[in-house]
Scaffold this active site. Structure first.
Site, PDB file in Angstrom:
ATOM      1  N   THR A 139       0.821  -1.214   0.000  1.00 22.50           N
ATOM      2  CA  THR A 139       0.000   0.000   0.000  1.00 22.50           C
ATOM      3  C   THR A 139       0.856   1.266   0.000  1.00 22.50           C
ATOM      4  O   THR A 139       2.010   1.242   0.451  1.00 22.50           O
ATOM      5  CB  THR A 139      -0.901  -0.013   1.258  1.00 22.50           C
ATOM      6  OG1 THR A 139      -1.467   1.265   1.448  1.00 22.50           O
ATOM      7  CG2 THR A 139      -0.107  -0.348   2.516  1.00 22.50           C
ATOM      8  N   ASP A 140       0.271   2.369  -0.464  1.00 22.15           N
ATOM      9  CA  ASP A 140       0.963   3.663  -0.376  1.00 22.15           C
ATOM     10  C   ASP A 140       1.001   4.173   1.071  1.00 22.15           C
ATOM     11  O   ASP A 140       1.735   5.104   1.389  1.00 22.15           O
ATOM     12  CB  ASP A 140       0.304   4.707  -1.285  1.00 22.15           C
ATOM     13  CG  ASP A 140      -1.161   4.993  -0.955  1.00 22.15           C
ATOM     14  OD1 ASP A 140      -1.720   4.298  -0.081  1.00 22.15           O
ATOM     15  OD2 ASP A 140      -1.749   5.902  -1.575  1.00 22.15           O
ATOM     16  N   GLU A 141       0.219   3.544   1.962  1.00 21.32           N
ATOM     17  CA  GLU A 141       0.141   4.047   3.344  1.00 21.32           C
ATOM     18  C   GLU A 141       1.453   3.869   4.089  1.00 21.32           C
ATOM     19  O   GLU A 141       1.675   4.498   5.121  1.00 21.32           O
ATOM     20  CB  GLU A 141      -1.027   3.392   4.088  1.00 21.32           C
ATOM     21  CG  GLU A 141      -2.335   3.641   3.362  1.00 21.32           C
ATOM     22  CD  GLU A 141      -3.598   3.319   4.153  1.00 21.32           C
ATOM     23  OE1 GLU A 141      -3.553   3.340   5.391  1.00 21.32           O
ATOM     24  OE2 GLU A 141      -4.623   3.058   3.509  1.00 21.32           O
ATOM     25  N   TYR A 164      -1.764  -0.528  11.044  1.00 22.23           N
ATOM     26  CA  TYR A 164      -1.920  -1.202   9.748  1.00 22.23           C
ATOM     27  C   TYR A 164      -0.722  -0.913   8.853  1.00 22.23           C
ATOM     28  O   TYR A 164      -0.049  -1.831   8.364  1.00 22.23           O
ATOM     29  CB  TYR A 164      -3.224  -0.751   9.059  1.00 22.23           C
ATOM     30  CG  TYR A 164      -3.263  -1.073   7.576  1.00 22.23           C
ATOM     31  CD1 TYR A 164      -3.257  -2.396   7.132  1.00 22.23           C
ATOM     32  CD2 TYR A 164      -3.291  -0.061   6.602  1.00 22.23           C
ATOM     33  CE1 TYR A 164      -3.267  -2.702   5.768  1.00 22.23           C
ATOM     34  CE2 TYR A 164      -3.306  -0.357   5.244  1.00 22.23           C
ATOM     35  CZ  TYR A 164      -3.298  -1.673   4.836  1.00 22.23           C
ATOM     36  OH  TYR A 164      -3.302  -1.975   3.487  1.00 22.23           O
ATOM     37  N   LYS A 168       2.326  -3.376   7.350  1.00 26.38           N
ATOM     38  CA  LYS A 168       2.563  -3.549   5.901  1.00 26.38           C
ATOM     39  C   LYS A 168       4.006  -3.154   5.574  1.00 26.38           C
ATOM     40  O   LYS A 168       4.673  -3.799   4.760  1.00 26.38           O
ATOM     41  CB  LYS A 168       1.580  -2.701   5.079  1.00 26.38           C
ATOM     42  CG  LYS A 168       0.139  -3.167   5.124  1.00 26.38           C
ATOM     43  CD  LYS A 168      -0.078  -4.553   4.542  1.00 26.38           C
ATOM     44  CE  LYS A 168       0.127  -4.612   3.042  1.00 26.38           C
ATOM     45  NZ  LYS A 168      -0.178  -5.977   2.511  1.00 26.38           N
TER      46      LYS A 168
HETATM   47  P1  NAD Z   1      -9.469  -7.383   2.357  1.00 21.50           P
HETATM   48  O1  NAD Z   1      -9.474  -7.034   3.804  1.00 21.50           O
HETATM   49  O2  NAD Z   1     -10.686  -7.119   1.545  1.00 21.50           O
HETATM   50  O3  NAD Z   1      -9.147  -8.956   2.196  1.00 21.50           O
HETATM   51  C1  NAD Z   1      -8.122  -9.580   2.901  1.00 21.50           C
HETATM   52  C2  NAD Z   1      -8.278 -11.073   2.687  1.00 21.50           C
HETATM   53  O4  NAD Z   1      -7.201 -11.725   3.393  1.00 21.50           O
HETATM   54  C3  NAD Z   1      -9.590 -11.650   3.231  1.00 21.50           C
HETATM   55  O5  NAD Z   1     -10.168 -12.528   2.306  1.00 21.50           O
HETATM   56  C4  NAD Z   1      -9.155 -12.393   4.495  1.00 21.50           C
HETATM   57  O6  NAD Z   1      -9.991 -13.505   4.794  1.00 21.50           O
HETATM   58  C5  NAD Z   1      -7.744 -12.822   4.120  1.00 21.50           C
HETATM   59  N1  NAD Z   1      -6.904 -13.024   5.316  1.00 21.50           N
HETATM   60  C6  NAD Z   1      -6.709 -12.184   6.355  1.00 21.50           C
HETATM   61  N2  NAD Z   1      -5.887 -12.734   7.279  1.00 21.50           N
HETATM   62  C7  NAD Z   1      -5.528 -13.954   6.782  1.00 21.50           C
HETATM   63  C8  NAD Z   1      -4.705 -14.992   7.261  1.00 21.50           C
HETATM   64  N3  NAD Z   1      -4.069 -14.909   8.446  1.00 21.50           N
HETATM   65  N4  NAD Z   1      -4.559 -16.102   6.498  1.00 21.50           N
HETATM   66  C9  NAD Z   1      -5.203 -16.214   5.310  1.00 21.50           C
HETATM   67  N5  NAD Z   1      -6.018 -15.262   4.818  1.00 21.50           N
HETATM   68  C10 NAD Z   1      -6.180 -14.146   5.537  1.00 21.50           C
HETATM   69  O7  NAD Z   1      -8.197  -6.675   1.740  1.00 21.50           O
HETATM   70  P2  NAD Z   1      -7.996  -5.998   0.306  1.00 21.50           P
HETATM   71  O8  NAD Z   1      -8.542  -4.627   0.351  1.00 21.50           O
HETATM   72  O9  NAD Z   1      -8.432  -6.938  -0.750  1.00 21.50           O
HETATM   73  O10 NAD Z   1      -6.413  -5.873   0.282  1.00 21.50           O
HETATM   74  C11 NAD Z   1      -5.618  -6.924  -0.238  1.00 21.50           C
HETATM   75  C12 NAD Z   1      -4.163  -6.546  -0.104  1.00 21.50           C
HETATM   76  O11 NAD Z   1      -3.926  -5.337  -0.819  1.00 21.50           O
HETATM   77  C13 NAD Z   1      -3.733  -6.281   1.339  1.00 21.50           C
HETATM   78  O12 NAD Z   1      -2.449  -6.814   1.533  1.00 21.50           O
HETATM   79  C14 NAD Z   1      -3.727  -4.775   1.449  1.00 21.50           C
HETATM   80  O13 NAD Z   1      -2.807  -4.327   2.404  1.00 21.50           O
HETATM   81  C15 NAD Z   1      -3.341  -4.369   0.040  1.00 21.50           C
HETATM   82  N6  NAD Z   1      -3.856  -3.059  -0.396  1.00 21.50           N
HETATM   83  C16 NAD Z   1      -5.177  -2.772  -0.344  1.00 21.50           C
HETATM   84  C17 NAD Z   1      -5.620  -1.525  -0.798  1.00 21.50           C
HETATM   85  C18 NAD Z   1      -7.085  -1.159  -0.797  1.00 21.50           C
HETATM   86  O14 NAD Z   1      -7.427  -0.008  -1.100  1.00 21.50           O
HETATM   87  N7  NAD Z   1      -8.004  -2.069  -0.509  1.00 21.50           N
HETATM   88  C19 NAD Z   1      -4.710  -0.594  -1.292  1.00 21.50           C
HETATM   89  C20 NAD Z   1      -3.354  -0.945  -1.324  1.00 21.50           C
HETATM   90  C21 NAD Z   1      -2.940  -2.184  -0.898  1.00 21.50           C
HETATM   91  P1  TYD Z   2     -10.729   3.806   4.343  1.00 24.06           P
HETATM   92  O1  TYD Z   2     -11.684   3.361   3.284  1.00 24.06           O
HETATM   93  O2  TYD Z   2     -10.830   3.207   5.703  1.00 24.06           O
HETATM   94  O3  TYD Z   2      -9.265   3.646   3.740  1.00 24.06           O
HETATM   95  P2  TYD Z   2      -7.832   4.141   4.345  1.00 24.06           P
HETATM   96  O4  TYD Z   2      -8.023   4.566   5.758  1.00 24.06           O
HETATM   97  O5  TYD Z   2      -7.005   2.920   4.228  1.00 24.06           O
HETATM   98  O6  TYD Z   2      -7.391   5.271   3.458  1.00 24.06           O
HETATM   99  O7  TYD Z   2     -10.888   5.379   4.514  1.00 24.06           O
HETATM  100  C1  TYD Z   2     -10.699   6.268   3.432  1.00 24.06           C
HETATM  101  C2  TYD Z   2     -10.778   7.679   3.982  1.00 24.06           C
HETATM  102  O8  TYD Z   2     -12.116   7.912   4.441  1.00 24.06           O
HETATM  103  C3  TYD Z   2      -9.884   7.912   5.176  1.00 24.06           C
HETATM  104  O9  TYD Z   2      -9.381   9.252   5.103  1.00 24.06           O
HETATM  105  C4  TYD Z   2     -10.802   7.776   6.370  1.00 24.06           C
HETATM  106  C5  TYD Z   2     -12.138   8.258   5.831  1.00 24.06           C
HETATM  107  N1  TYD Z   2     -13.340   7.614   6.391  1.00 24.06           N
HETATM  108  C6  TYD Z   2     -14.402   8.395   6.830  1.00 24.06           C
HETATM  109  O10 TYD Z   2     -14.340   9.644   6.810  1.00 24.06           O
HETATM  110  N2  TYD Z   2     -15.532   7.771   7.299  1.00 24.06           N
HETATM  111  C7  TYD Z   2     -15.630   6.420   7.367  1.00 24.06           C
HETATM  112  O11 TYD Z   2     -16.670   5.895   7.837  1.00 24.06           O
HETATM  113  C8  TYD Z   2     -14.528   5.618   6.894  1.00 24.06           C
HETATM  114  C9  TYD Z   2     -14.586   4.122   6.935  1.00 24.06           C
HETATM  115  C10 TYD Z   2     -13.408   6.262   6.399  1.00 24.06           C
END
Ligand code: NAD
Ligand code: TYD
Length: 359
Positions: A139-141, A164, A168
């Protein structure tokens, strides 16, 4: 199918976290595209994993699901042996910042110790399988917050601010160390906030849609002026596909759509899209449901990705404009309310009540 039959596949790729948001979208994209590869979805199905997302591929000959926790070393090892896994695309993680604030332990367990388990398994098998590629989806975070102008590049220092992002970052560092020390064939993609179908409704976009439809308050943290750089999930999947196949070992690639928007503006836009699709219904504009609530501790102010490196090196570009992708996404949730409700089990509801009703 006996073990040897799996060897008819050119690659046997373990995709961890394949029942989550990005993992499911990635499998829905890659399984039909690469019939010559076997995809083994390793997921322990936490509250965030939903196998309904994968219904359309669940019977495909090149797809398998294994309910395994990546923290369980022996179970992962058996799975790797069973399918003679050649490559890993690692997405399994705990991913919600708010949960990482209330319960950081499980983030350390899965995101750091779980990743370490995978790396150790790969390390001990590397002699036999030199071509094994380890792709970490990050992630960019990890870069922390941008308080002024500028964007994150691959050279930006890691300054994670939430449990989080810290976990990561820890995983990314381990992968770097395994690449430098043991010659692991690895790449890391650091992407911006993704949106699209099959995202668990604790994250901003599906949460806003769900509450707006139910006539419930839409919680906006703090002053709503925090900025996120949004990326349509399918564009991320194409970037992961490209980087997995063509990325240089040891490199990291930033993936972003150049779509910076303030949270409050995004929330209002979603409300307007829903109003437009329900224009025959009388009632107040849904943005009246917006409720400013207590800010998230350590809330990063702004994220912005410079994707030039992956654009120039691997020829990646977004295919979707932000506006089109947002409308497409909102409409997807409106047409898939059953999927959204299937996510909401007892555990999630309890967390949801505790987190949002006490704000
Ligand atoms: P998500 O929370 O929707 O899904 C995570 C999945 O991992 C779930 O299916 C969960 O059951 C599985 N999981 C969690 N712990 C586990 C374990 N111990 N063993 C096996 N499976 C396990 O997450 P996402 O949004 O699909 O993100 C996927 C990846 O991409 C993550 O690594 C996240 O950090 C990264 N990422 C997500 C975003 C975003 O915007 N969603 C952006 C950048 C990077
Ligand atoms: P989120 O979807 O949790 O992603 P991330 O924190 O990983 O960026 O949140 C996106 C942005 O929205 C973040 O600045 C937090 C804000 N946010 C709200 O204002 N209200 C909400 O209920 C949630 C879940 C997030």
């Amino acid at each position: 199918m006996i073990k040897d039959d799996f060897n008819k596949f050119e690659k046997r790729i373990a995709v961890t976290g394949g029942a989550g948001f990005i993992g499911a979208n990635l499998l829905l994209y890659m399984v039909p595209k690469y019939s010559q590869y076997l995809f083994v979805n390793i997921d322990c199905l936490t509250y965030a994993g939903n196998l309904l997302s994968l219904k359309s591929i669940e019977s495909d000959q090149n797809y398998r699901f294994e309910k395994i926790d990546i923290c369980d070393y022996n179970a992962v090892e058996n799975c790797i042996n069973k399918y003679d896994i050649t490559d890993i695309i690692h997405l399994a993680a705990e991913t919600h910042v708010d949960q990482s604030i209330s319960n950081p332990a499980k983030f350390v367990a899965t995101n750091i110790c779980g990743t370490f388990n995978l790396l150790e398994l790969v390390r001990t098998k590397m002699e036999k399988r030199r071509c094994l590629r380890f792709h970490n989806v990050s992630t960019d975070e990890v870069f922390g917050t941008l308080d002024g102008p500028g964007k994150f590049t691959e050279e930006s220092p890691y300054r994670p601010n939430s449990p989080y992002s810290a976990t990561k970052a820890g995983a990314d560092y381990l992968i770097r160390a395994y690449n430098k020390t043991y010659g692991l064939n690895s790449i890391v993609t650091n992407s911006a906030n993704c949106f699209g179908p099959f995202q668990f409704p604790e994250k901003l976009i599906p949460l806003v849609i769900r509450n707006a439809l139910a006539g419930k308050p839409i919680p906006v943290y703090g002053d709503g002026l925090n900025i996120r750089d949004w990326l349509y999930v399918e564009d991320n999947c194409r970037a992961i596909d490209l980087a997995f196949h063509n990325g240089l070992s040891g490199k990291t690639y930033n993936i972003g759509g150049r779509n910076e928007i303030k949270n409050i503006d995004l929330v209002k836009r979603i409300c307007r899209i829903i109003d437009d699709t329900h224009s025959d219904e009388p009632g107040e504009p849904r943005e009246k449901l917006i409720a400013f609530v207590k800010d998230r501790p350590g809330h990063d102010r702004r994220y912005a990705i410079d994707p030039s490196f992956i654009e120039t090196q691997l020829g990646w570009q977004t295919e979707y404009s932000f506006d089109d992708a947002l409308v497409k996404t909102v409409k997807w949730y409106l047409n898939n309310l059953e999927w959204m409700e299937s996510c909401i089990n007892g555990r999630y509801l309890k967390y949801y009540e505790e987190t949002y009703t006490n704000r």
